[in-house]
Design an enzyme around this catalytic site. Structure first.
Site, PDB file in Angstrom:
ATOM      1  N   VAL A  77       0.776  -1.046   0.048  1.00 42.94           N
ATOM      2  CA  VAL A  77       0.101   0.031  -0.075  1.00 42.94           C
ATOM      3  C   VAL A  77       0.917   1.446  -0.072  1.00 42.94           C
ATOM      4  CG1 VAL A  77      -2.182  -0.816   0.923  1.00 42.94           C
ATOM      5  CG2 VAL A  77      -0.148   0.068   2.419  1.00 42.94           C
ATOM      6  N   ASN A 105      -6.553  -1.283   6.878  1.00 40.62           N
ATOM      7  CA  ASN A 105      -5.896  -2.051   7.980  1.00 40.62           C
ATOM      8  C   ASN A 105      -4.414  -2.591   7.855  1.00 40.62           C
ATOM      9  OD1 ASN A 105      -5.924  -4.541   9.996  1.00 40.62           O
ATOM     10  ND2 ASN A 105      -5.359  -5.477   8.089  1.00 40.62           N
ATOM     11  N   SER A 161      -5.236   2.475  16.611  1.00 40.06           N
ATOM     12  CA  SER A 161      -4.429   1.792  17.794  1.00 40.06           C
ATOM     13  C   SER A 161      -4.629   2.466  19.234  1.00 40.06           C
ATOM     14  CB  SER A 161      -3.094   1.567  17.477  1.00 40.06           C
ATOM     15  OG  SER A 161      -2.363   1.139  18.757  1.00 40.06           O
ATOM     16  N   TYR A 207       5.513   4.601  14.974  1.00 34.44           N
ATOM     17  CA  TYR A 207       4.007   4.002  15.147  1.00 34.44           C
ATOM     18  C   TYR A 207       3.024   4.905  15.468  1.00 34.44           C
ATOM     19  CZ  TYR A 207       0.571   0.245  15.910  1.00 34.44           C
ATOM     20  OH  TYR A 207      -0.305  -0.496  15.848  1.00 34.44           O
ATOM     21  N   ALA A 208       3.162   5.449  16.765  1.00 36.46           N
ATOM     22  CA  ALA A 208       2.348   6.446  17.264  1.00 36.46           C
ATOM     23  C   ALA A 208       2.267   7.565  16.626  1.00 36.46           C
ATOM     24  CB  ALA A 208       2.793   6.707  18.866  1.00 36.46           C
ATOM     25  N   ALA A 209       3.009   8.221  15.990  1.00 32.57           N
ATOM     26  CA  ALA A 209       2.809   9.365  14.979  1.00 32.57           C
ATOM     27  C   ALA A 209       1.647   8.950  13.941  1.00 32.57           C
ATOM     28  CB  ALA A 209       3.945   9.896  14.477  1.00 32.57           C
ATOM     29  N   SER A 210       2.011   7.685  13.370  1.00 31.20           N
ATOM     30  CA  SER A 210       1.254   7.146  12.055  1.00 31.20           C
ATOM     31  C   SER A 210      -0.334   6.875  12.708  1.00 31.20           C
ATOM     32  CB  SER A 210       1.988   5.901  11.478  1.00 31.20           C
ATOM     33  OG  SER A 210       1.812   4.518  12.310  1.00 31.20           O
ATOM     34  N   LYS A 211      -0.598   6.333  13.739  1.00 33.42           N
ATOM     35  CA  LYS A 211      -1.874   5.862  14.261  1.00 33.42           C
ATOM     36  C   LYS A 211      -2.503   7.112  14.600  1.00 33.42           C
ATOM     37  CE  LYS A 211      -1.420   1.533  13.079  1.00 33.42           C
ATOM     38  NZ  LYS A 211      -2.319   1.088  12.044  1.00 33.42           N
TER      39      LYS A 211
HETATM   40  P1  NAD Z   1      -0.335  -8.620  10.978  1.00 33.60           P
HETATM   41  O1  NAD Z   1       1.154  -8.367  11.163  1.00 33.60           O
HETATM   42  O2  NAD Z   1      -0.808  -9.952  11.668  1.00 33.60           O
HETATM   43  O3  NAD Z   1      -1.076  -8.420   9.694  1.00 33.60           O
HETATM   44  C1  NAD Z   1      -0.982  -7.376   8.779  1.00 33.60           C
HETATM   45  C2  NAD Z   1      -1.002  -7.683   7.539  1.00 33.60           C
HETATM   46  O4  NAD Z   1      -0.863  -6.548   6.656  1.00 33.60           O
HETATM   47  C3  NAD Z   1      -0.210  -9.093   6.913  1.00 33.60           C
HETATM   48  O5  NAD Z   1      -0.924  -9.988   6.101  1.00 33.60           O
HETATM   49  C4  NAD Z   1       0.835  -8.164   6.194  1.00 33.60           C
HETATM   50  O6  NAD Z   1       1.503  -9.031   5.145  1.00 33.60           O
HETATM   51  C5  NAD Z   1      -0.081  -7.003   5.481  1.00 33.60           C
HETATM   52  N1  NAD Z   1       1.148  -5.919   5.396  1.00 33.60           N
HETATM   53  C6  NAD Z   1       1.862  -5.424   5.941  1.00 33.60           C
HETATM   54  N2  NAD Z   1       2.656  -4.368   5.168  1.00 33.60           N
HETATM   55  C7  NAD Z   1       1.742  -4.238   4.076  1.00 33.60           C
HETATM   56  C8  NAD Z   1       1.847  -3.295   3.059  1.00 33.60           C
HETATM   57  N3  NAD Z   1       2.999  -2.423   3.111  1.00 33.60           N
HETATM   58  N4  NAD Z   1       1.185  -3.453   1.952  1.00 33.60           N
HETATM   59  C9  NAD Z   1       0.159  -4.300   2.086  1.00 33.60           C
HETATM   60  N5  NAD Z   1      -0.169  -5.087   3.184  1.00 33.60           N
HETATM   61  C10 NAD Z   1       0.798  -5.161   4.115  1.00 33.60           C
HETATM   62  O7  NAD Z   1      -0.930  -7.417  11.857  1.00 33.60           O
HETATM   63  P2  NAD Z   1      -2.178  -7.190  12.605  1.00 33.60           P
HETATM   64  O8  NAD Z   1      -2.091  -7.216  14.069  1.00 33.60           O
HETATM   65  O9  NAD Z   1      -3.370  -8.114  12.016  1.00 33.60           O
HETATM   66  O10 NAD Z   1      -2.204  -5.535  12.545  1.00 33.60           O
HETATM   67  C11 NAD Z   1      -3.403  -5.157  11.689  1.00 33.60           C
HETATM   68  C12 NAD Z   1      -3.554  -3.609  11.853  1.00 33.60           C
HETATM   69  O11 NAD Z   1      -3.921  -3.623  12.984  1.00 33.60           O
HETATM   70  C13 NAD Z   1      -2.414  -2.666  11.884  1.00 33.60           C
HETATM   71  O12 NAD Z   1      -2.776  -1.678  11.054  1.00 33.60           O
HETATM   72  C14 NAD Z   1      -1.821  -2.584  13.224  1.00 33.60           C
HETATM   73  O13 NAD Z   1      -1.214  -1.673  13.259  1.00 33.60           O
HETATM   74  C15 NAD Z   1      -3.194  -2.615  13.907  1.00 33.60           C
HETATM   75  N6  NAD Z   1      -3.120  -2.847  15.224  1.00 33.60           N
HETATM   76  C16 NAD Z   1      -2.362  -4.035  15.835  1.00 33.60           C
HETATM   77  C17 NAD Z   1      -2.200  -4.291  16.947  1.00 33.60           C
HETATM   78  C18 NAD Z   1      -1.548  -5.497  17.626  1.00 33.60           C
HETATM   79  O14 NAD Z   1      -1.183  -5.673  18.546  1.00 33.60           O
HETATM   80  N7  NAD Z   1      -1.410  -6.518  16.777  1.00 33.60           N
HETATM   81  C19 NAD Z   1      -2.647  -3.366  18.003  1.00 33.60           C
HETATM   82  C20 NAD Z   1      -3.223  -2.276  17.485  1.00 33.60           C
HETATM   83  C21 NAD Z   1      -3.460  -1.937  16.243  1.00 33.60           C
END
Ligand code: NAD
Length: 259
Positions: free
Chosen positions: A58, A84, A137, A150-154
């Site tokens: 993305v 996501n 997040s 990460y914090a800045a992006s979220k």
């Molecule tokens: P994950 O790493 O399990 O899954 C993320 C998916 O995104 C993976 O399939 C990965 O291949 C894909 N991905 C990574 N970079 C990409 C890119 N440049 N383009 C397209 N796809 C890409 O992560 P998750 O835990 O399911 O996280 C999903 C979202 O939730 C994220 O935005 C993350 O910041 C947010 N989040 C996660 C947590 C946590 O503890 N896991 C907590 C709060 C928020």
């Protein structure tokens, strides 16, 4: 025209995105995923034959163009966008934060969200019921020691959500954000391992720090986050827009210190 919604989920091949994708498919919706991992996309599409997908980063505009070419070819429309895709970024104090790691995290989490949404909005305008859901997040509600990028992006994803809710609300498009706390799974395990190494602590100690950030002393599951994504996409949320909804057992703060 089909009654089923067409859903686009970035980073939809695994984790929260994969879980939400399966849940939308289960309720009869059409799902197109995009994900940077070709292996994960292939595995996801094999086990979910109704879904379609594109291998795409993305953070790369030409990849995002391809996502929308594929979406047009397979479905010809879009009703729900779930932003996501995201990465954890570097874990280090600000003066030691790797600059390339910063750039990569901002490029994927923030610019990627913008690139995808910019192309999705004309399609959402044509939907009778367009919706955008940003996966932000609890890092977007507090300072988050060692996680500047990460914090800045979220936090920025909340700013975009609020802005888009204002811009698109008059056209009937709803825009919301979901803010999970630490989600059980390999991603948070990696974050905790890197932080333990960086701070000279045990994995168990850092895990305990993360648990104590929430009143309910809990992590959440991808299914629990998907519950809220599906709710926000549903008609039950038809008057909800411009909101950040935490799925987090109540985060008291993101202090990383044991004392
Ligand atoms: P994950 O790493 O399990 O899954 C993320 C998916 O995104 C993976 O399939 C990965 O291949 C894909 N991905 C990574 N970079 C990409 C890119 N440049 N383009 C397209 N796809 C890409 O992560 P998750 O835990 O399911 O996280 C999903 C979202 O939730 C994220 O935005 C993350 O910041 C947010 N989040 C996660 C947590 C946590 O503890 N896991 C907590 C709060 C928020």
């Amino acid at each position: 025209m089909s009654n089923h919604a067409v859903i686009l989920i970035s980073g939809g091949a695994s984790g929260i995105g994969g879980c939400a994708a399966r849940r939308f498919l289960d309720q009869g919706d059409k799902v197109h995923i995009c994900d940077v991992s070709a292996e994960r996309v292939s595995t996801f599409l094999e086990s979910n034959p109704g879904a379609t997908g594109t291998v795409a980063d993305v953070g790369k505009r030409s990849d995002v163009d391809k996502v929308f070419e594929d979406l047009a070819e397979h479905h010809g429309r879009l009703d729900v966008l779930v932003n996501n895709a995201g990465i954890a970024g570097p874990s280090a104090p600000v003066d030691e934060q790797d600059e390339d790691g910063w750039d990569q995290c901002i490029q994927i989490n923030l610019s990627g969200t913008f690139y995808v949404t910019r192309r999705a909005v004309p399609l959402l305008r044509d939907s009778a019921n367009g919706r955008i859901i940003n996966i932000s997040s609890t890092a977007a509600l507090h300072g988050y020691p060692l996680r500047s990028a990460y914090a800045a992006s979220k936090w920025a994803m909340i700013g975009l959500m609020k802005t888009w809710a204002m811009e698109l609300g008059p056209e009937g498009i709803r825009v919301n954000a979901v803010c999970p706390t630490s989600v059980s799974g390999p991603r948070i395990d990696g974050v905790i391992e890197r932080e333990a190494e960086q701070r000279g602590m045990s994995v168990e100690q850092v895990h305990d720090v993360y648990l104590r950030q929430t009143s309910m002393r809990t992590f959440v599951t991808p299914d629990e986050v998907a519950d809220t994504v599906l709710f926000l996409a549903s008609d039950a949320a038809r008057k909800i827009s411009g909101q950040s909804i935490c799925v987090d057992g109540h985060t008291e703060g993101l202090s990383n210190w044991l004392d």
